[in-house]
Every structure is written in structure tokens, then in C-alpha cells.
Design an enzyme around this catalytic site. Structure first.
Site, PDB file in Angstrom:
ATOM      1  N   GLY A 155     -49.185  25.464  34.258  1.00  0.00           N
ATOM      2  CA  GLY A 155     -48.623  26.801  34.503  1.00  0.00           C
ATOM      3  C   GLY A 155     -47.115  26.743  34.315  1.00  0.00           C
ATOM      4  N   ARG A 156     -46.430  27.677  34.969  1.00  0.00           N
ATOM      5  CA  ARG A 156     -44.967  27.753  34.782  1.00  0.00           C
ATOM      6  C   ARG A 156     -44.290  26.436  35.144  1.00  0.00           C
ATOM      7  NH1 ARG A 156     -46.136  31.958  37.909  1.00  0.00           N
ATOM      8  NH2 ARG A 156     -46.076  34.044  37.011  1.00  0.00           N
ATOM      9  N   ILE A 157     -44.658  25.876  36.314  1.00  0.00           N
ATOM     10  CA  ILE A 157     -43.959  24.666  36.781  1.00  0.00           C
ATOM     11  C   ILE A 157     -44.331  23.471  35.898  1.00  0.00           C
ATOM     12  CG2 ILE A 157     -43.605  23.099  38.747  1.00  0.00           C
ATOM     13  CD1 ILE A 157     -44.099  25.592  40.579  1.00  0.00           C
ATOM     14  N   ARG A 238     -50.024  21.192  45.997  1.00  0.00           N
ATOM     15  CA  ARG A 238     -50.617  21.359  47.317  1.00  0.00           C
ATOM     16  C   ARG A 238     -51.348  20.063  47.670  1.00  0.00           C
ATOM     17  NH1 ARG A 238     -47.586  24.947  47.858  1.00  0.00           N
ATOM     18  NH2 ARG A 238     -47.994  27.113  48.423  1.00  0.00           N
ATOM     19  N   GLU A 267     -50.846  19.020  56.171  1.00  0.00           N
ATOM     20  CA  GLU A 267     -49.449  19.246  56.536  1.00  0.00           C
ATOM     21  C   GLU A 267     -49.315  19.932  57.887  1.00  0.00           C
ATOM     22  OE1 GLU A 267     -47.846  19.954  52.340  1.00  0.00           O
ATOM     23  OE2 GLU A 267     -46.632  21.236  53.627  1.00  0.00           O
ATOM     24  N   HIS A 285     -42.218  18.742  51.871  1.00  0.00           N
ATOM     25  CA  HIS A 285     -42.501  20.010  51.161  1.00  0.00           C
ATOM     26  C   HIS A 285     -41.213  20.790  50.868  1.00  0.00           C
ATOM     27  CE1 HIS A 285     -45.906  23.138  50.484  1.00  0.00           C
ATOM     28  NE2 HIS A 285     -44.917  23.318  49.616  1.00  0.00           N
ATOM     29  N   ILE A 286     -40.365  20.201  50.021  1.00  0.00           N
ATOM     30  CA  ILE A 286     -39.058  20.818  49.725  1.00  0.00           C
ATOM     31  C   ILE A 286     -38.909  21.172  48.243  1.00  0.00           C
ATOM     32  CG2 ILE A 286     -37.805  19.814  51.690  1.00  0.00           C
ATOM     33  CD1 ILE A 286     -36.755  17.631  49.726  1.00  0.00           C
ATOM     34  N   GLY A 287     -40.051  21.331  47.548  1.00  0.00           N
ATOM     35  CA  GLY A 287     -40.001  21.600  46.101  1.00  0.00           C
ATOM     36  C   GLY A 287     -39.039  22.712  45.705  1.00  0.00           C
TER      37      GLY A 287
HETATM   38  C1  GLV Z   1     -44.198  26.373  47.709  1.00  0.00           C
HETATM   39  O1  GLV Z   1     -44.908  25.433  47.895  1.00  0.00           O
HETATM   40  C2  GLV Z   1     -44.653  27.637  47.215  1.00  0.00           C
HETATM   41  O2  GLV Z   1     -45.858  27.828  46.992  1.00  0.00           O
HETATM   42  O3  GLV Z   1     -43.798  28.520  47.037  1.00  0.00           O
END
Ligand code: GLV
Length: 321
Positions: A155-157, A238, A267, A285-287
Site C-alpha cells: 500500500g502507500r507505506i 500491526r 500491545e 509503536h512510534i511509526g
Molecule cells: C498507526 O499505527 C496508525 O495506524 O496510524
């Protein structure tokens, strides 16, 4: 009368400005998430819900709010929400796509490089005053440039991660239910391959899929067994997509070389053994966590919320497949 809104936890002033004058809001605390019982109690008389990915928006909660019109999730992922049930009840669900793509791709690369080159361990080594002089074999890591990167979820990421791989002269393969248009594959230099091939042939495997019933434990014990001994697994999507117990066993048994994890299966709990392994880098979880991006996400969620309450179509409605 202005519509009543529940904001589950303290948010940035920039987002509150969008809401001021348009809604009457109640805001949760800064230092913790609301419990399910508290959420159910506070949502009762609300028309709007501004929530975070840590809030579980299930049937129970949706049923507790007969007047609810919109659930604005301040995240791109929405696996925390029972979206089919919300839609069935006529509630609009929105998310924050697009704006966190580049930030999350940057973090993926930070984690990949930190893991391959053992940066956190080397930093700890210096702080412990163990650096007594240069050594030919001190903190040897894995080569990145010119290696093969396997991207699960294009996808985008995933695509933004692939774009950055060009600078590292990497071969990029990807696995996704949908093939990219040929021009995009060509510009990214990415080739679509079956998942098993990707796992067995890549030096780095990075996960960018959505969490849903078909991706839960996609990276199972059997799939991890396909990976090379020298390979590195990165997960910034995730936690439940990877079988964390199986991954821990693989890391402990040195069946793969290392892992970089920004997300976890349960988490904020982390598989106990992972805390003690040197071949894993752990992030909380700091993406998308830069000042600019997190403010943009909160503003986008607030805008979506107001749009629905004003009877307009929101900019970012969720339409699950
Ligand atoms: C971060 O994990 C998001 O889904 O924005």
C-alpha cells in the site's frame, strides 16, 4: 444545541481548535486510556467519538451510544473498530490516511538500519563505558546496500519504503493481493512474488499489511521457518500479523538473524523473552510519531468528525473491502 462529542484521551490544541464552537466535547485523561466500562458510560449521550488506536470500539460500545453518528479514528489503521457493525448501524467511520506515509516509511528505515547495524546495542555498549578501543570484529552487522528487500503489503507505506530502497541499491520484491500498475513497478524497481518466495529469498522482510482476518498471523511459525538464517524481519504495521511467540523462538534459537519491531501482538505487552534478547530492537509503536505528523493526524480526525456532524461527506471515510 451543539452536538456532544467524546474525545477518549487528551489531544493537541490544533485539533481542539477545529472542534471549538462547533461541538461540546468531553475529553479523557492524558495519562491513560479509558477502560471499556468508562467508554460505554461516557459515550451514552454522544453523537461523535474521537478515538485512538488503543480504544477498542466494539459492538458493546456502539450499542451503548444510540445517537452516535461518527467514529473518527486518529490513525490510518482501524482494526480497533468493528467497522462492519458501525456501518450497519448507520455510523460513519473515518481514518487518517496519506499524511503519515512518509513518516512511517522513515521509521521503517530507521528500524531496519538500527537492527542491521546493531545501533541500540552499540549505544548501550558506549554508555556502559565498555568501549576500550577499535576492534576488527566489534559489533559486526548485516550489509544493507545491494541486498534484497521483501515488502509484505504494497500500500502507500510499502511503496514509500520501496522508494527509499532505491538509494540503497536494493532488489525489491513484494507480496500483495493486488499487483501494482506496471509503470509503478518499473519506477520502484519492484517485482511481485509469492509470499513463500519472498520469505525464503529476502535478506530483509518488512511488513506493511493491514490487520484483518486474512493477515492475522500471516507470518506464522511455518512462514518464519522459510526465512534465511541471516535475514531480518521488520514490523511497523500491526503486531498480530506476526506470531510473536514463534518469532521469539526463532530469535532465541538464532533461526533468523534479528528483528525490528514497532508493534506487538498484545500491545502494550511484549513477549517477556524479547526484553532479554540482543537480536531484537523494540520500539513503542512510534511509526508516525513526529510533531508534525501526529498534529496533522489529530487535525484530520477532528475535521472528519465535524464534517459528519455538519451533515457533510467526510474527507476520509473508511470503506472496508
Ligand atoms: C498507526 O499505527 C496508525 O495506524 O496510524
Amino acid at each position: 444545541m451543539k452536538p456532544k462529542v467524546l474525545i477518549t484521551r487528551k489531544i493537541f490544541d490544533e485539533a481542539l481548535k477545529i472542534l471549538n464552537g462547533k461541538v461540546t466535547y468531553t475529553m479523557g485523561p492524558d495519562n491513560r486510556s479509558l477502560t471499556s466500562e468508562e467508554l460505554c458510560e461516557k459515550i451514552k449521550d454522544k453523537e461523535g467519538l474521537f478515538c485512538l488506536l488503543t480504544d477498542k470500539i466494539d459492538r458493546n460500545l456502539i450499542d451503548a451510544a444510540p445517537g452516535l453518528k461518527v467514529i473518527a479514528n486518529c490513525a490510518v489503521g482501524y482494526d480497533n473498530i468493528d467497522v462492519p457493525y458501525a456501518l450497519k448501524k448507520g455510523i460513519t467511520v473515518t481514518n487518517t490516511p496519506g499524511i503519515l506515509t512518509e513518516t512511517t516509511a522513515d521509521l521503517t528505515w530507521a528500524l531496519l538500519l538500527a537492527t542491521a547495524r546493531r545501533i541500540p546495542g552499540a549505544d548501550r555498549f558506549c554508555r556502559m563505558k565498555h568501549f576500550k578501543g577499535w576492534k576488527l570484529d566489534l559489533f559486526l552487522g548485516q550489509e544493507v546496500t545491494g541486498k534484497q528487500l521483501g515488502i509484505i503489503g504494497m500500500g502507500r507505506i510499502g511503496r514509500a519504503v520501496a522508494g527509499r530502497a532505491r538509494a540503497f541499491l536494493m532488489d525489491v520484491v513484494y507480496s500483495d493481493p493486488h499487483r501494482l500498475p506496471q509503470e509503478e513497478e518499473a519506477s520502484l524497481g519492484a517485482v511481485r512474488v509469492p509470499l513463500d518466495y519472498l520469505l525464503s529469498d529476502s535478506d530483509f522482510v518488512t511488513v506493511h499489511a493491514d490487520l484483518n482476518s486474512s493477515t492475522r498471523h500471516l507470518i506464522s511459525r511455518e512462514k518464519i521457518k522459510l526465512m534465511k538464517k541471516s535475514s531480518i524481519l521488520i514490523n511497523v504495521s500491526r503486531g498480530p500479523i506476526v506470531d510473536e511467540k514463534a518469532l521469539t523462538d526463532a530469535l532465541e534459537g538464532k533461526k533468523i538473524w534479528a528483528a525490528g519491531l514497532d508493534v506487538f501482538e498484545r500491545e502494550p505487552e511484549i513477549e517477556e523473552k524479547l526484553h532479554h534478547l540482543d537480536n531484537v530492537v523494540l520500539l513503542p509503536h512510534i511509526g508516525s510519531a513526529t510533531f508534525a505528523t501526529r498534529i496533522k493526524m489529530a487535525v484530520m480526525a477532528a475535521r472528519n468528525l465535524v464534517q459528519v456532524l455538519e451533515g457533510k461527506t467526510p474527507d476520509n471515510p473508511v470503506h472496508p473491502d
